[in-house]
Design a protein around this motif. Structure first.
Motif, PDB file in Angstrom:
ATOM      1  N   ALA A 138       0.835  -1.193   0.000  1.00  9.30           N
ATOM      2  CA  ALA A 138       0.000   0.000   0.000  1.00  9.30           C
ATOM      3  C   ALA A 138       0.884   1.263   0.000  1.00  9.30           C
ATOM      4  O   ALA A 138       1.984   1.271   0.560  1.00  9.30           O
ATOM      5  N   VAL A 139       0.400   2.303  -0.647  1.00  9.69           N
ATOM      6  CA  VAL A 139       1.102   3.579  -0.704  1.00  9.69           C
ATOM      7  C   VAL A 139       0.240   4.627  -0.011  1.00  9.69           C
ATOM      8  O   VAL A 139      -0.974   4.706  -0.246  1.00  9.69           O
ATOM      9  N   ILE A 140       0.844   5.424   0.861  1.00  9.52           N
ATOM     10  CA  ILE A 140       0.119   6.422   1.633  1.00  9.52           C
ATOM     11  C   ILE A 140       0.738   7.783   1.393  1.00  9.52           C
ATOM     12  O   ILE A 140       1.970   7.939   1.413  1.00  9.52           O
ATOM     13  N   CYS A 141      -0.097   8.774   1.160  1.00 11.11           N
ATOM     14  CA  CYS A 141       0.369  10.130   0.879  1.00 11.11           C
ATOM     15  C   CYS A 141      -0.469  11.124   1.674  1.00 11.11           C
ATOM     16  O   CYS A 141      -1.687  10.930   1.841  1.00 11.11           O
ATOM     17  N   ALA A 142       0.144  12.185   2.189  1.00 11.85           N
ATOM     18  CA  ALA A 142      -0.573  13.234   2.907  1.00 11.85           C
ATOM     19  C   ALA A 142      -0.909  14.374   1.953  1.00 11.85           C
ATOM     20  O   ALA A 142      -0.114  14.712   1.066  1.00 11.85           O
ATOM     21  N   ILE A 143      -2.093  14.972   2.132  1.00  8.59           N
ATOM     22  CA  ILE A 143      -2.503  16.084   1.298  1.00  8.59           C
ATOM     23  C   ILE A 143      -3.342  17.049   2.116  1.00  8.59           C
ATOM     24  O   ILE A 143      -4.100  16.621   2.998  1.00  8.59           O
ATOM     25  N   GLY A 144      -3.214  18.344   1.859  1.00  8.96           N
ATOM     26  CA  GLY A 144      -4.018  19.352   2.536  1.00  8.96           C
ATOM     27  C   GLY A 144      -4.988  19.992   1.566  1.00  8.96           C
ATOM     28  O   GLY A 144      -4.593  20.539   0.547  1.00  8.96           O
ATOM     29  N   LEU A 145      -6.286  19.893   1.869  1.00  8.69           N
ATOM     30  CA  LEU A 145      -7.328  20.430   0.986  1.00  8.69           C
ATOM     31  C   LEU A 145      -8.207  21.419   1.758  1.00  8.69           C
ATOM     32  O   LEU A 145      -8.386  21.295   2.957  1.00  8.69           O
TER      33      LEU A 145
END
Length: 417
Positions: free
Chosen positions: A410-417
Motif C-alpha cells: 500500500a502507498v500512503i500520501c498526505a494532502i491538505g485540501l
C-alpha cells in the motif's frame, strides 16, 4: 475573491452571477467564503441542503478558495491511501480527525499493464501525483517478471479527474522522490524494477531527474554516485540553501549458497546541493555494523514550528529521530502497541504528528481483548505521536476496503485540501 471564469464550469459561473443564491441575504462572494471554511470531510453531507450548495460544494471553486485563502494549518489534513494497483482499485481519502472516508476514481487503466506497485505519490496544491512504479506488462518477456514504469498521472481535485502527464525519462520503481519547497518541481532519484513478489530481483539505477509542473517536462540532473533503489528522499533548507537528501536503499545483491538472493543495504546518505549546480556529496554511515540491517520507514515533519525538517524512522516498533550534527539515529519513543508483523505497518507524517497504522488483527492483545478475526472487516488502528508534546493518542476506524490493507504494498500520501 472569486476565481476567474477560466477555472469554472457553467454551473459555477451561474453561482458567481447570482443565478442561484447560496445563503439568502448574503452576496454569493461572502457566502462562498463562509462555506469554504467547512472541513473537507463534512462537505459531502451538506450537498443535500439545496441545489446551490450541491453545485458549489461539488465545484473546483471551493478547492480553489481553500487553497488560496486558508493557511496550511487551517486546511483539512488528509491521508490518501492506495490499497493496491490504483488502476483497478480506487484510492481513498481519509480524515483522521473526523474518521471520514471518501473514495476517489480509479486511475486510467492500461489494458496491457497490471499489478502496479512501488510507485510514489506526492501532493502539490490541489493535485495528487502518482509517479513510476513496478508492474507486469503483457507485451514484455518473461511475463512473470516485473518491469519499471515511467508513467506520471495527476488527480486534479478542481475537476475531480485523473490526467496523464509526460512520462519520466527513465522508468523506475522504489525510488526517492520529493517536492522542492516553494516551487512547482518534483525530483526523483535512483530506483529500479523491484516487485515485492521477487526478492532481490530486478535492476538498479542511479539516474536523477526533475519534473517541472508548469511545463509538464522532465529534465535530467546529475546522477547519484552509485546505483541505489529502495531509498527515500526529502529536502532540507530554503532559498539557495536547499539540499536534496537520499538515504538508505540497496545496491548490488549477493547470493547465499549461490541460490538465495540477498540485498546489500546501504548505511549512508548522499546529498545534492542545488546551489552548486546539483553536485552530490556523500554522508558517512548512519549506524554501526550489527546495529540494524537496513533503514526503517522514514517520514519528514516540516512546516510551522520546525526550523529544519525533523526526520523520523520507524524501526521494529521504535521511533528514532535523525541528528544531522552527529549523523546518528537517536531513539525518540516506542510505539505503545506493537504489531506482531512489524513489516506490515504504515508510517506517515500528517499535520505535525507521526501516524503509525496497523490492522487490529496484527496487534498483540491479551486473550481477553482479542477481537474476532474477520479479515474482510479488520479495523484500522492509528497510533498518533506528537513530537513536540511527546504524547501518544490512538483512534480506530473501519476502512471501506474489500480486503485487509497490506502495508508492504500500500502507498500512503498526505494532502491538505
Amino acid at each position: 475573491m472569486a476565481p476567474p471564469y477560466s477555472w469554472m464550469s457553467t454551473e459555477e459561473v451561474q453561482l458567481q452571477t447570482l443565478t442561484l443564491t447560496l445563503i439568502p441575504g448574503l452576496p454569493n462572494d461572502v457566502a462562498s467564503l463562509i462555506l469554504a471554511f467547512i472541513p473537507y470531510s463534512h462537505q459531502s453531507r451538506l450537498k443535500s441542503v439545496s441545489k446551490s450548495w450541491k453545485l458549489f460544494l461539488s465545484s473546483g471553486t471551493l478547492i480553489y478558495l481553500r487553497q488560496s485563502l486558508l493557511l496550511s494549518s487551517a486546511r483539512s489534513h488528509l491521508l490518501c491511501i492506495f490499497p493496491q494497483d490504483p488502476s483497478i482499485s480506487s484510492p481513498y481519502l481519509f480524515d483522521p480527525k473526523n474518521l471520514a472516508w471518501r473514495e476517489l476514481p480509479a486511475m486510467p487503466c492500461n489494458p496491457h499493464a497490471y499489478g502496479l506497485c512501488n510507485f510514489t505519490s506526492v501532493s502539490v496544491g490541489p493535485h495528487l501525483y502518482v509517479i513510476g512504479g513496478s508492474l507486469f506488462d503483457t507485451r514484455s518477456f518473461p511475463l512473470d517478471r516485473p518491469c519499471s514504469s515511467s508513467s506520471t498521472f495527476r488527480f486534479n481535485f478542481l475537476n475531480w479527474k485523473w490526467e496523464s502527464l509526460s512520462s519520466m525519462l527513465s522508468p523506475r520503481g522504489s525510488f526517492a522522490c520529493a517536492v522542492i519547497p516553494n516551487s512547482n518541481k518534483i525530483v526523483v532519484a535512483g530506483g529500479g524494477s523491484r516487485h515485492p513478489m521477487y526478492g532481490a530481483a530486478g535492476s538498479r539505477m542511479s539516474s536523477v531527474e526533475m519534473y517541472d509542473i508548469g511545463k509538464d517536462e522532465w529534465v535530467p540532473l546529475d546522477g547519484l554516485p552509485r546505483f541505489r533503489a529502495g531509498c527515500v528522499g526529502f529536502f532540507v533548507g530554503n532559498g539557495e540553501e536547499k539540499e536534496f537528501w537520499v538515504m538508505g536503499g540497496y545496491g548490488e545483491c549477493r547470493t547465499i549458497s549461490g541460490v538465495f538472493p540477498v540485498d546489500e543495504y546501504y548505511k549512508d546518505a548522499v546529498v545534492m546541493e542545488l546551489k552548486s549546480g546539483g553536485k552530490w556529496r556523500e554522508v558517512g554511515d548512519m549506524w554501526e555494523e550489527g546495529e540494524r540491517r537496513m533503514l526503517g520507514k522514514i517520514v519528514v515533519l516540516e512546516g510551522d514550528g520546525w526550523h529544519v525538517p525533523a526526520i523520523f524512522m520507524l524501526d521494529r516498533g521504535d521511533i528514532f529521530r535523525y541528528d544531522m550534527a552527529s549523523n546518528q539515529w537517536l531513539k525518540e519513543t516506542s510505539v505503545p502497541r506493537k504489531a506482531s508483523d512489524e513489516s506490515s505497518v504504515g508510517f506517515v507524517a500528517l499535520d505535525g504528528e507521526l501516524h503509525v497504522l496497523t490492522l487490529l488483527d496484527g496487534i498483540k492483545l491479551p486473550d481477553t481483548r482479542k477481537l474476532r478475526r474477520n479479515k474482510r472487516s479488520a479495523a484500522l488502528l492509528l497510533q498518533i505521536y506528537h513530537p513536540k508534546k511527546e504524547r501518544w493518542r490512538s483512534v480506530i476506524t473501519k476502512p471501506p476496503f474489500n480486503r485487509p490493507l497490506n502495508f508492504r504494498m500500500a502507498v500512503i500520501c498526505a494532502i491538505g485540501l
